[in-house]
Scaffold this motif. Structure first.
Motif, PDB file in Angstrom:
ATOM      1  N   LEU A  17       0.828  -1.089   0.042  1.00 54.71           N
ATOM      2  CA  LEU A  17       0.052   0.183   0.066  1.00 54.71           C
ATOM      3  C   LEU A  17       1.267   1.515   0.322  1.00 54.71           C
ATOM      4  O   LEU A  17       2.022   1.306   0.658  1.00 54.71           O
ATOM      5  CB  LEU A  17      -1.202  -0.019   1.239  1.00 54.71           C
ATOM      6  N   GLU A  18       0.737   2.351  -0.678  1.00 48.67           N
ATOM      7  CA  GLU A  18       1.010   3.183  -0.790  1.00 48.67           C
ATOM      8  C   GLU A  18       0.061   4.224  -0.362  1.00 48.67           C
ATOM      9  O   GLU A  18      -1.158   3.670  -0.493  1.00 48.67           O
ATOM     10  CB  GLU A  18       1.565   3.686  -2.291  1.00 48.67           C
ATOM     11  N   GLU A  19       0.207   4.945   0.820  1.00 43.81           N
ATOM     12  CA  GLU A  19      -0.617   5.852   1.307  1.00 43.81           C
ATOM     13  C   GLU A  19      -0.268   7.775   1.822  1.00 43.81           C
ATOM     14  O   GLU A  19      -0.881   7.674   3.038  1.00 43.81           O
ATOM     15  CB  GLU A  19      -0.805   5.132   3.294  1.00 43.81           C
ATOM     16  N   ASN A  27       0.338   9.493  -6.216  1.00 41.33           N
ATOM     17  CA  ASN A  27       0.519   8.482  -5.808  1.00 41.33           C
ATOM     18  C   ASN A  27       1.643   7.778  -7.118  1.00 41.33           C
ATOM     19  O   ASN A  27       2.134   7.277  -6.565  1.00 41.33           O
ATOM     20  CB  ASN A  27      -0.847   7.927  -6.805  1.00 41.33           C
TER      21      ASN A  27
END
Length: 84
Positions: A17-19, A27
């Motif tokens: 996950l990229e949060e 992103n």
């Protein structure tokens, strides 16, 4: 999205996950360094049909700018029915 992918059979430990991001641009900015660090050969971009068909927000265009000359292939997953 992670929950959806797990429900579809993707192993939880395979999902990264990229949060940090609040936009498609962000992103790409935060995800591509992760992909490069992992020496990824392919990334899967999950987006809406509206983003995919709008050149300004098209994730392929945006992610390509951050991938530059790296040998990372992109796959796109999108909904096939536009949201209203």
């Amino acid at each position: 999205m992670a929950k959806y992918l797990i429900e579809k059979g993707i192993e939880k430990d395979k999902i990264i996950l990229e949060e940090k991001a609040g936009s498609t641009f962000g992103n790409a900015k935060f995800s591509i360094p992760i992909a490069k660090e992992l020496k990824a050969e392919r990334i899967i971009i999950v987006t809406t049909l509206e983003h995919f068909t709008d050149y300004e927000y098209n994730p392929l265009k945006i992610f390509s700018e951050f991938i530059a000359d790296e040998n990372i292939n992109m796959m796109v997953y999108t909904n096939t029915i536009p949201t209203l």
